[in-house]
Design a protein around this motif. Structure first.
Motif, short mmCIF file in Angstrom:
data_model
loop_
_atom_site.label_atom_id
_atom_site.label_comp_id
_atom_site.label_asym_id
_atom_site.label_seq_id
_atom_site.Cartn_x
_atom_site.Cartn_y
_atom_site.Cartn_z
N GLU A 48 0.83 -1.22 0.00
CA GLU A 48 0.00 0.00 0.00
C GLU A 48 0.85 1.25 0.00
OE1 GLU A 48 -2.68 -0.23 3.29
OE2 GLU A 48 -4.06 -1.55 2.22
N PHE A 49 0.40 2.25 -0.75
CA PHE A 49 1.02 3.58 -0.76
C PHE A 49 -0.05 4.58 -0.35
CE2 PHE A 49 3.18 0.98 -3.90
CZ PHE A 49 4.50 1.16 -3.56
N GLU A 50 0.36 5.59 0.38
CA GLU A 50 -0.61 6.56 0.85
C GLU A 50 -1.27 7.32 -0.30
OE1 GLU A 50 0.32 9.64 3.94
OE2 GLU A 50 0.56 7.81 5.13
N ASP A 51 -0.44 7.75 -1.26
CA ASP A 51 -0.98 8.55 -2.36
C ASP A 51 -0.86 7.82 -3.69
OD1 ASP A 51 -1.58 10.77 -0.69
OD2 ASP A 51 0.56 11.20 -0.61
N TYR A 220 5.88 3.21 2.06
CA TYR A 220 4.95 2.14 1.67
C TYR A 220 4.65 1.26 2.88
CZ TYR A 220 9.36 -0.33 1.62
OH TYR A 220 10.57 -0.84 2.00
N THR A 221 3.60 0.49 2.77
CA THR A 221 3.26 -0.46 3.84
C THR A 221 3.09 -1.84 3.23
OG1 THR A 221 2.00 1.32 4.87
CG2 THR A 221 1.65 -0.88 5.76
N LYS A 223 1.54 -5.43 3.94
CA LYS A 223 0.62 -6.13 4.84
C LYS A 223 0.87 -7.64 4.80
CE LYS A 223 -3.73 -4.58 4.58
NZ LYS A 223 -4.92 -4.09 3.87
#
Lengths: 331, 121
Positions: A48-51, A220-221, A223
């Motif tokens: 995942e990316f915030e933007d 980035y995240t 999961k």
């Protein structure tokens, strides 16, 4: 004990032998391997990316079920079902427990994700820094090791930081003393014995190169996901590239694929390509990327065996090739 | 509902602890004996045919619910054999308990399996 159930005694005794056979058929493990179709795993579900930029369709990796040492019942189904591939378990896969297999697949996935991030960021001209490390990615149940776990980073062997040479210098039946960094960051010592096995002298572990990201321009995240293995590397790279660039590579197409990614952006071969093609076909994929060579040949054979295949099979050698293909299709 | 709970307590009080444990253990063994192959079958097939994982999860949850329900029901059957003359409606109490346990175990299993399997695959 069985007061009240006396009338069941006789049928229970008669049934006990076939019952035991059924239980064995469902629980005994034999030295085979079955590849079974799985599903699509949109990369956006675990990176995942915030933007991130929106895309019309997800970019997905394709996973299959790799059933090692199936039960006799599963083996029979594997022989009868046209969508499953049954083969003998390769000798090098024997002696690996389910939990080690799972952890090993998770390490492979994590190293693959870091490689995908590095390749995509560099292709986009974004800054990313990383260190080259050596990670324990697999070990066999016959090894004699203390304090060594999958995921440990090997810092030195017998005081030498040139890991490969240091391992090679250890004689048979001798110990190697390792300095390892554990998952929690603690540096500890571990030891492992080089043993003779089938005429070879082996440690019984696999050390992989891990490009650990230390800093990146865009955070980035990652999961957790139980789906492991390195075969999603190419699609992870394409997803990251697409998520961080304005132009959408997907448009109206459902895109999936398979293939590992290397530090130079080249795409590596994978296992179970036939089942991955079946999986993609069932999921209604429009474009499916496969590595060139034998993987591509096997994928073509699998496509030909399908009824009305509408999927376009694209063989690529590198991330660059896959990107060029999608960009060419965009207009 | 209150009457059912009162009957349930009365039923348990009719028998000694040893009798109840005997019935509980034998019913457990019998129910497990019946359900073990079924559950193993679902696990075996679920691993191979992941596309139908939702179906196998539902069937697995039903099997778990059925296992505890049959266990509960057989417990009552075993107790009835011990005291045929009892006026307590053991069968009715057992069936009500079996149904309640089925619903509880089925729901919990479905919830847990959904969180651990269906959502990932």
């Amino acid at each position: 004990m069985f007061k009240g159930f006396e009338r069941f005694k006789r049928p229970l005794l008669i049934l006990s032998l076939p019952y035991l056979l059924v239980i064995l058929a469902f629980s005994m493990r034999i030295d085979y391997r079955i590849y079974a179709p799985g599903g699509l795993n949109p990369v956006g579900n675990f990176i995942e990316f915030e933007d991130a930029y929106e895309s019309q369709n997800p970019l997905s990796t394709t996973y299959i079920m790799n059933v090692e040492e199936p039960t006799p019942f599963q083996t029979l189904i594997g022989k009868l079902s046209p969508t499953l591939t049954l083969s003998e378990l390769p000798e090098y896969r024997e002696g690996i427990s389910d939990s080690v297999n799972y952890e090993s697949a998770q390490v492979s996935k994590n190293t693959s994700v870091d490689l995908a991030l590095i390749n995509a960021y560099e292709a986009l001209g974004l800054s990313i820094t990383y260190e080259t490390e050596h990670i324990v990615s697999l070990y066999y149940d016959y090894i004699e090791a203390s304090n060594l776990d999958i995921g440990d980073i090997v810092l030195s062997v017998n005081g030498d930081e040139d890991i490969k040479d240091a391992f090679d210098r250890v004689a048979c039946e001798e110990d190697a003393h390792l300095e390892v960094r554990k998952e929690d960051g603690d540096v500890e010592t571990a030891s492992i014995t080089k043993q003779e096995r089938d005429g070879d002298c082996l440690f019984g572990i696999r050390i992989s190169t891990y490009y650990r990201i230390t800093d990146s321009e865009i955070p980035y995240t990652i999961k957790d996901s139980p789906i492991g293995g390195p075969s999603g590397g190419l699609m992870q790279t394409l997803y990251i590239y697409n998520a961080l660039s304005e132009a959408d590579l997907t448009k109206d197409r459902v895109i999936a694929g398979t293939g590992t990614i290397r530090i130079d952006g080249s795409v590596g071969a994978i296992g179970g390509v036939r089942e991955k093609v079946f999986t993609a076909h069932k999921a209604g994929v429009d474009i499916f990327f496969v590595p060139t060579g034998s993987n591509h040949e096997d994928a073509l054979k699998a496509i030909r065996s399908l009824n009305n295949p509408s999927m376009e099979l694209v063989a690529v050698d590198s991330f660059e090739e896959a990107l060029t293909y999608l960009e060419g299709m965009r207009t | 509902m209150n009457r059912l709970i009162a009957l349930s307590i009365a039923m348990d009080e009719t028998f000694t602890l040893t009798e109840r444990i005997e019935s509980l253990v034998s019913a457990f063994i019998l129910s497990t004996f019946i359900h073990l192959p079924i559950m193993l079958l679902f696990i075996n097939l679920g691993i191979l045919f992941l596309r139908f994982i939702t179906l196998y999860v539902i069937l697995g949850a039903i099997a778990l619910g059925s296992w505890i329900a049959v266990w509960t029901w057989l417990y009552g059957v075993s107790l009835r054999k011990k005291t045929i003359a009892s006026t307590i409606p053991i069968e009715r109490v057992s069936l009500s308990r079996a149904l309640a346990f089925f619903i509880i175990v089925f729901s919990i299993s479905l919830f847990v399996l959904d969180k651990t399997l269906i959502q990932y695959f």
